[in-house]
Design a protein around this motif. Structure first.
Motif, PDB file in Angstrom:
ATOM      1  N   VAL A 187      51.162  67.217  30.401  1.00 14.82           N
ATOM      2  CA  VAL A 187      51.912  66.197  29.663  1.00 14.82           C
ATOM      3  C   VAL A 187      53.412  66.398  29.845  1.00 14.82           C
ATOM      4  O   VAL A 187      54.161  65.439  30.107  1.00 14.82           O
ATOM      5  CB  VAL A 187      51.536  66.222  28.170  1.00 14.82           C
ATOM      6  CG1 VAL A 187      52.483  65.339  27.360  1.00 14.82           C
ATOM      7  CG2 VAL A 187      50.101  65.748  27.975  1.00 14.82           C
ATOM      8  N   ALA A 188      53.866  67.648  29.712  1.00 13.07           N
ATOM      9  CA  ALA A 188      55.305  67.928  29.818  1.00 13.07           C
ATOM     10  C   ALA A 188      55.836  67.605  31.205  1.00 13.07           C
ATOM     11  O   ALA A 188      56.901  66.976  31.349  1.00 13.07           O
ATOM     12  CB  ALA A 188      55.567  69.391  29.466  1.00 13.07           C
ATOM     13  N   VAL A 189      55.103  68.018  32.250  1.00 14.90           N
ATOM     14  CA  VAL A 189      55.572  67.782  33.616  1.00 14.90           C
ATOM     15  C   VAL A 189      55.609  66.291  33.924  1.00 14.90           C
ATOM     16  O   VAL A 189      56.599  65.776  34.472  1.00 14.90           O
ATOM     17  CB  VAL A 189      54.672  68.534  34.623  1.00 14.90           C
ATOM     18  CG1 VAL A 189      54.983  68.090  36.047  1.00 14.90           C
ATOM     19  CG2 VAL A 189      54.870  70.037  34.486  1.00 14.90           C
ATOM     20  N   VAL A 190      54.531  65.577  33.573  1.00 15.18           N
ATOM     21  CA  VAL A 190      54.473  64.138  33.883  1.00 15.18           C
ATOM     22  C   VAL A 190      55.543  63.384  33.093  1.00 15.18           C
ATOM     23  O   VAL A 190      56.228  62.499  33.634  1.00 15.18           O
ATOM     24  CB  VAL A 190      53.072  63.572  33.583  1.00 15.18           C
ATOM     25  CG1 VAL A 190      53.054  62.061  33.777  1.00 15.18           C
ATOM     26  CG2 VAL A 190      52.034  64.228  34.489  1.00 15.18           C
ATOM     27  N   TYR A 191      55.698  63.725  31.823  1.00 15.89           N
ATOM     28  CA  TYR A 191      56.706  63.042  31.001  1.00 15.89           C
ATOM     29  C   TYR A 191      58.104  63.298  31.562  1.00 15.89           C
ATOM     30  O   TYR A 191      58.943  62.385  31.639  1.00 15.89           O
ATOM     31  CB  TYR A 191      56.618  63.529  29.558  1.00 15.89           C
ATOM     32  CG  TYR A 191      57.546  62.788  28.626  1.00 15.89           C
ATOM     33  CD1 TYR A 191      57.135  61.612  28.016  1.00 15.89           C
ATOM     34  CD2 TYR A 191      58.832  63.259  28.366  1.00 15.89           C
ATOM     35  CE1 TYR A 191      57.992  60.917  27.159  1.00 15.89           C
ATOM     36  CE2 TYR A 191      59.692  62.572  27.533  1.00 15.89           C
ATOM     37  CZ  TYR A 191      59.261  61.397  26.938  1.00 15.89           C
ATOM     38  OH  TYR A 191      60.109  60.707  26.109  1.00 15.89           O
ATOM     39  N   PHE A 192      58.374  64.540  31.970  1.00 12.20           N
ATOM     40  CA  PHE A 192      59.688  64.879  32.524  1.00 12.20           C
ATOM     41  C   PHE A 192      59.956  64.081  33.805  1.00 12.20           C
ATOM     42  O   PHE A 192      61.039  63.496  33.968  1.00 12.20           O
ATOM     43  CB  PHE A 192      59.749  66.381  32.811  1.00 12.20           C
ATOM     44  CG  PHE A 192      60.984  66.814  33.538  1.00 12.20           C
ATOM     45  CD1 PHE A 192      62.187  66.966  32.871  1.00 12.20           C
ATOM     46  CD2 PHE A 192      60.952  67.065  34.910  1.00 12.20           C
ATOM     47  CE1 PHE A 192      63.331  67.368  33.537  1.00 12.20           C
ATOM     48  CE2 PHE A 192      62.086  67.461  35.589  1.00 12.20           C
ATOM     49  CZ  PHE A 192      63.280  67.610  34.898  1.00 12.20           C
ATOM     50  N   LEU A 193      58.984  64.041  34.711  1.00 18.05           N
ATOM     51  CA  LEU A 193      59.181  63.324  35.974  1.00 18.05           C
ATOM     52  C   LEU A 193      59.343  61.828  35.737  1.00 18.05           C
ATOM     53  O   LEU A 193      60.187  61.174  36.365  1.00 18.05           O
ATOM     54  CB  LEU A 193      57.998  63.587  36.915  1.00 18.05           C
ATOM     55  CG  LEU A 193      57.869  65.032  37.425  1.00 18.05           C
ATOM     56  CD1 LEU A 193      56.612  65.175  38.272  1.00 18.05           C
ATOM     57  CD2 LEU A 193      59.098  65.440  38.220  1.00 18.05           C
ATOM     58  N   ARG A 205      57.979  55.190  25.906  1.00 17.86           N
ATOM     59  CA  ARG A 205      56.577  54.864  25.652  1.00 17.86           C
ATOM     60  C   ARG A 205      55.771  54.819  26.936  1.00 17.86           C
ATOM     61  O   ARG A 205      54.621  55.257  26.975  1.00 17.86           O
ATOM     62  CB  ARG A 205      56.455  53.559  24.881  1.00 17.86           C
ATOM     63  CG  ARG A 205      56.897  52.315  25.639  1.00 17.86           C
ATOM     64  CD  ARG A 205      56.670  51.085  24.761  1.00 17.86           C
ATOM     65  NE  ARG A 205      57.441  51.192  23.529  1.00 17.86           N
ATOM     66  CZ  ARG A 205      57.312  50.346  22.505  1.00 17.86           C
ATOM     67  NH1 ARG A 205      56.437  49.352  22.568  1.00 17.86           N
ATOM     68  NH2 ARG A 205      58.048  50.493  21.430  1.00 17.86           N
ATOM     69  N   TYR A 206      56.375  54.348  28.006  1.00 14.74           N
ATOM     70  CA  TYR A 206      55.649  54.296  29.279  1.00 14.74           C
ATOM     71  C   TYR A 206      55.502  55.693  29.880  1.00 14.74           C
ATOM     72  O   TYR A 206      54.467  56.010  30.490  1.00 14.74           O
ATOM     73  CB  TYR A 206      56.359  53.358  30.246  1.00 14.74           C
ATOM     74  CG  TYR A 206      56.425  51.934  29.741  1.00 14.74           C
ATOM     75  CD1 TYR A 206      55.261  51.219  29.459  1.00 14.74           C
ATOM     76  CD2 TYR A 206      57.652  51.316  29.514  1.00 14.74           C
ATOM     77  CE1 TYR A 206      55.316  49.923  28.982  1.00 14.74           C
ATOM     78  CE2 TYR A 206      57.721  50.014  29.024  1.00 14.74           C
ATOM     79  CZ  TYR A 206      56.552  49.322  28.767  1.00 14.74           C
ATOM     80  OH  TYR A 206      56.605  48.047  28.285  1.00 14.74           O
ATOM     81  N   ALA A 207      56.542  56.488  29.717  1.00 13.39           N
ATOM     82  CA  ALA A 207      56.440  57.873  30.188  1.00 13.39           C
ATOM     83  C   ALA A 207      55.352  58.621  29.420  1.00 13.39           C
ATOM     84  O   ALA A 207      54.572  59.393  29.999  1.00 13.39           O
ATOM     85  CB  ALA A 207      57.784  58.585  30.033  1.00 13.39           C
ATOM     86  N   GLY A 208      55.280  58.391  28.100  1.00  7.66           N
ATOM     87  CA  GLY A 208      54.245  59.031  27.291  1.00  7.66           C
ATOM     88  C   GLY A 208      52.852  58.566  27.665  1.00  7.66           C
ATOM     89  O   GLY A 208      51.914  59.368  27.757  1.00  7.66           O
ATOM     90  N   LEU A 209      52.699  57.249  27.904  1.00  2.37           N
ATOM     91  CA  LEU A 209      51.389  56.733  28.298  1.00  2.37           C
ATOM     92  C   LEU A 209      50.967  57.280  29.660  1.00  2.37           C
ATOM     93  O   LEU A 209      49.798  57.636  29.868  1.00  2.37           O
ATOM     94  CB  LEU A 209      51.417  55.204  28.326  1.00  2.37           C
ATOM     95  CG  LEU A 209      51.439  54.506  26.959  1.00  2.37           C
ATOM     96  CD1 LEU A 209      51.659  53.008  27.129  1.00  2.37           C
ATOM     97  CD2 LEU A 209      50.145  54.770  26.208  1.00  2.37           C
ATOM     98  N   ALA A 210      51.915  57.372  30.585  1.00  2.00           N
ATOM     99  CA  ALA A 210      51.602  57.932  31.903  1.00  2.00           C
ATOM    100  C   ALA A 210      51.173  59.390  31.767  1.00  2.00           C
ATOM    101  O   ALA A 210      50.228  59.843  32.435  1.00  2.00           O
ATOM    102  CB  ALA A 210      52.819  57.816  32.820  1.00  2.00           C
ATOM    103  N   ALA A 211      51.854  60.122  30.890  1.00  2.00           N
ATOM    104  CA  ALA A 211      51.501  61.524  30.679  1.00  2.00           C
ATOM    105  C   ALA A 211      50.086  61.649  30.130  1.00  2.00           C
ATOM    106  O   ALA A 211      49.310  62.513  30.561  1.00  2.00           O
ATOM    107  CB  ALA A 211      52.500  62.172  29.728  1.00  2.00           C
ATOM    108  N   LEU A 212      49.721  60.785  29.186  1.00  2.00           N
ATOM    109  CA  LEU A 212      48.383  60.863  28.606  1.00  2.00           C
ATOM    110  C   LEU A 212      47.307  60.438  29.599  1.00  2.00           C
ATOM    111  O   LEU A 212      46.203  60.994  29.612  1.00  2.00           O
ATOM    112  CB  LEU A 212      48.297  60.007  27.346  1.00  2.00           C
ATOM    113  CG  LEU A 212      48.973  60.609  26.110  1.00  2.00           C
ATOM    114  CD1 LEU A 212      48.790  59.687  24.914  1.00  2.00           C
ATOM    115  CD2 LEU A 212      48.377  61.971  25.788  1.00  2.00           C
ATOM    116  N   ILE A 213      47.597  59.457  30.438  1.00  2.00           N
ATOM    117  CA  ILE A 213      46.609  59.027  31.436  1.00  2.00           C
ATOM    118  C   ILE A 213      46.334  60.153  32.421  1.00  2.00           C
ATOM    119  O   ILE A 213      45.174  60.480  32.723  1.00  2.00           O
ATOM    120  CB  ILE A 213      47.098  57.762  32.173  1.00  2.00           C
ATOM    121  CG1 ILE A 213      47.082  56.567  31.214  1.00  2.00           C
ATOM    122  CG2 ILE A 213      46.225  57.475  33.395  1.00  2.00           C
ATOM    123  CD1 ILE A 213      47.719  55.321  31.785  1.00  2.00           C
TER     124      ILE A 213
END
Length: 648
Positions: free
Chosen positions: A208-214, A223-231
């Protein structure tokens, strides 16, 4: 974190629901459909869905199956399948095969793993052995992609690292620890780092942290960064096997994100409560799973402990970092010690210090593992990563073994009573909430006193139970040996014929709440009756061993000499002799041995109020006169037979 959190409706509902599952488990935990034939059965046509990733098993691969049809007739149950070839099948695929179905084996000794019971608690009714597997339908594209990533990552580790390093990195990154050598698993246990070989919440948080950061660096909105991290975290959870720690962490992150999108305050405690509730709604049987229990207790300790005690450890620099690592390690493990004693009968004494080093190192290993998996096809980059990964994992494993080699790194412990565990958790609650209860408040010390009082109840009840129960006998064994555990008043444990695996015998001793064996008795000096004695004596203190007079096999004197060095007293007896002990122990001729002939005659043993005869296969109550209602039991192959003898 406030005490009022425990009065929130969701937490109260969770508490009531969990209690309901425990009390009415027959209602909540539905067993699978019964098989329409007796077992064993050969050549059964089975169709169903692969419900986990296949792992190396006996002569092939092992996986659990949710059946759809048996002999083309609808039937829903669970099978544990051992297949020589998978035919390309993996998690989520619908498959068909011909199998020989049999009843799973039970426990080899009291308190050891009962494979049949373990499978039954997972909804699996039998085990099947198949040659080849035919794939009828593939899983959906998302699951197939996750499975492909998993297989590719594990293959990359195996091809570029030493076998031990590859197996450990597979455990850290994907929770695949089946190929870790037994000696290395023991080192992880002794150092208190076994949890690092299980994909857990830290892995999900890392993704989650890596995807959200990127995503944030690419300019995506929050919100889109968070959704991408969860997916992508969901993709990882499926690739890593969908285990309880992963699901718990994923649901916690999901609950937090949903609350954030709804502009509601989302505390970690509420997210943990919601995650636990969701898992139990869809899988009530998870409540009885050790992985589920330990995962949530570790998360609960971290959430509550760090939120209440973190403010007292805010020093900067190296000192503050070390204090923070120690605090995280302490609260994550605080509630696990009773469960480690219950399930594994072993506690690491170096785990707090070891995890301060190994947990951050495992985070670096996880990052290297993901990079190696991602760049496995990029020649130049991978050629730099692979040596770095191998070098790092070699030193990581050396560090694990270094901590495990400390004197008294771990200790074997007897299984604690229900009351001890309950009282310990009361003390844990008091310690976690001490800042809220008040360090000078009487209620804090009242809760601590309550915990200590509850812990003390266990030994008192055990002593009272032995005061009312004259003797308890457990008969068990394998096709070669008949063993007996005799729990005789005033509470000592006596073992007859320790002829099965010594490690399993030791586990049986610990599971009964003992750490010492009062006496070991042999019905004869045949090797099959003492083959587990040496390993048992290395793990458990044996006060005395009582053996017949007869020619000893070559292996026995060496075992007895080692035991004498540890303080064990050795008695050799003739039939009719009484052995010095806290209870009456008398030897006698067995029915097949009317006299001494120097050929390894079989003895019967009178241990307190019970007689063990028939080479350890039978037990009966002794009476001063004629028994009005004789009580006895005889061993049954593959089963543990219990005989309770009450005072008359």
């Amino acid at each position: 974190m406030l005490l009022s959190y425990y009065r929130r409706p969701l937490f109260l509902v969770l508490l009531l629901y969990a209690c309901g599952i425990f009390v009415f488990r027959d209602f909540f935990i539905k067993a699978g459909d019964a098989l329409p034939f007796t077992l064993p059965r050969s050549g059964v046509l089975v169709e169903g869905r692969v419900s986990d990733y296949p792992v190396p098993g006996r002569g092939g691969l092992r996986f659990s199956l949710e059946t759809y049809k048996i002999y083309n007739q609808p039937l829903r149950t669970g099978l544990m399948v051992y297949a020589r070839e998978m035919g390309g099948a993996s998690y989520g695929d619908t498959v068909s095969f011909l199998a020989d179905i049999e009843i799973p084996p039970g426990a080899a000794a009291p308190g050891t793993l009962d494979w049949a019971d373990y499978l039954a608690r997972r909804g699996i009714t039998a085990q099947a052995r198949a040659g080849g597997i035919e794939v009828l339908a593939r899983a959906n594209a998302f699951i197939r992609l996750a499975g492909t990533f998993r297989a590719s990552a594990l293959k990359t580790f195996e091809a570029s690292l030493k076998p031990e390093a590859a197996s450990v990195l597979g455990g850290i990154v994907l929770g695949e620890k089946k190929s870790v050598p037994p000696s290395l698993k023991t080192a992880f246990q002794d150092s208190g780092a076994m949890h690092l070989l299980v994909a857990s919440g830290s892995n999900v948080g890392f993704v989650v942290a890596v995807v959200y950061f990127l995503a944030s660096k690419l300019g995506w909105k929050r919100r889109y960064a968070g959704l991408a991290a969860l997916i992508l975290a969901g993709f990882y959870v499926i690739a890593a096997g969908f285990d309880s720690p992963l699901v718990r962490a994923y649901l916690m992150f999901s609950a937090g994100l949903c609350a954030w999108l709804a502009r509601r305050e989302a505390g970690a405690f509420h997210a943990l409560t919601a995650a636990c509730m969701l898992i139990l709604v869809f899988s009530p049987r998870a409540l009885f799973d050790a992985g589920f229990q330990m995962s949530f207790l570790a998360a609960y300790g971290l959430v509550v402990g760090m939120s209440l005690w973190g403010k007292y450890f805010k020093a900067g620099g190296v000192r503050g970092t070390l204090a923070g690592l120690l605090l995280v390690s302490f609260f994550a493990q605080l509630g696990l010690y009773p469960l480690l004693a219950v399930y594994f009968h072993k506690i690491s004494l170096v785990s707090l210090l070891a995890n301060m080093v190994l947990v951050p190192a495992a985070g670096l290993a996880m990052g290297l593992g993901f990079l190696m998996a991602f760049f496995s096809g990029a020649g130049f980059v991978f050629k730099l990563l692979a040596p770095a990964g191998g070098f790092f994992m070699d030193y990581f494993i050396r560090t694990v073994r270094w901590f495990a080699a400390w004197p008294f790194a771990s200790v074997r412990v007897a299984e604690p009573s229900f009351w001890f565990v309950t009282g310990f958790f009361v003390l844990v609650f008091a310690l976690l909430h001490a800042p809220l209860l008040g360090f000078k408040s009487r209620r804090l010390y009242a809760v601590c006193a309550l915990g200590l009082a509850v812990m003390a109840v266990g030994p008192l009840l055990r002593a009272a139970a032995f005061g009312q129960q004259s003797c308890r006998v457990l008969l068990f064994g394998d096709s070669n040996t008949s063993c007996a555990f005799v729990y005789a008043r005033p509470g000592g444990l006596y073992i007859v014929n320790p002829g099965i695996n010594g490690g399993k015998l030791a586990e049986a001793v610990f599971s009964g709440g003992d750490k010492t064996v009062e006496g070991v008795l042999l019905t004869s000096l045949e090797g099959r009756n003492f083959s587990g004695l040496a390993a048992l004596a290395r793990l458990v203190a044996v006060k005395r061993i009582i053996i017949p007079y007869a020619p000893a096999p070559a292996a026995l004197p060496a075992v007895l000499e080692e035991m004498k060095k540890s303080g064990t007293i050795i008695y050799r007896t003739w039939p009719g002799e009484t052995v010095p002990s806290d209870i009456k122990i008398v030897s006698g001729w067995g029915p097949a041995s009317p006299g001494y002939g120097g050929r390894g005659e079989v003895y019967d043993w009178e241990i307190g109020p019970v007689k063990i005869d028939n080479g350890g296969r039978s037990a009966s109550r002794l009476c001063a006169g004629p028994c009005p209602s004789p009580e006895g039991a005889e061993a049954q192959k593959g089963k543990i037979v219990i005989l309770d003898l009450k005072i008359r």
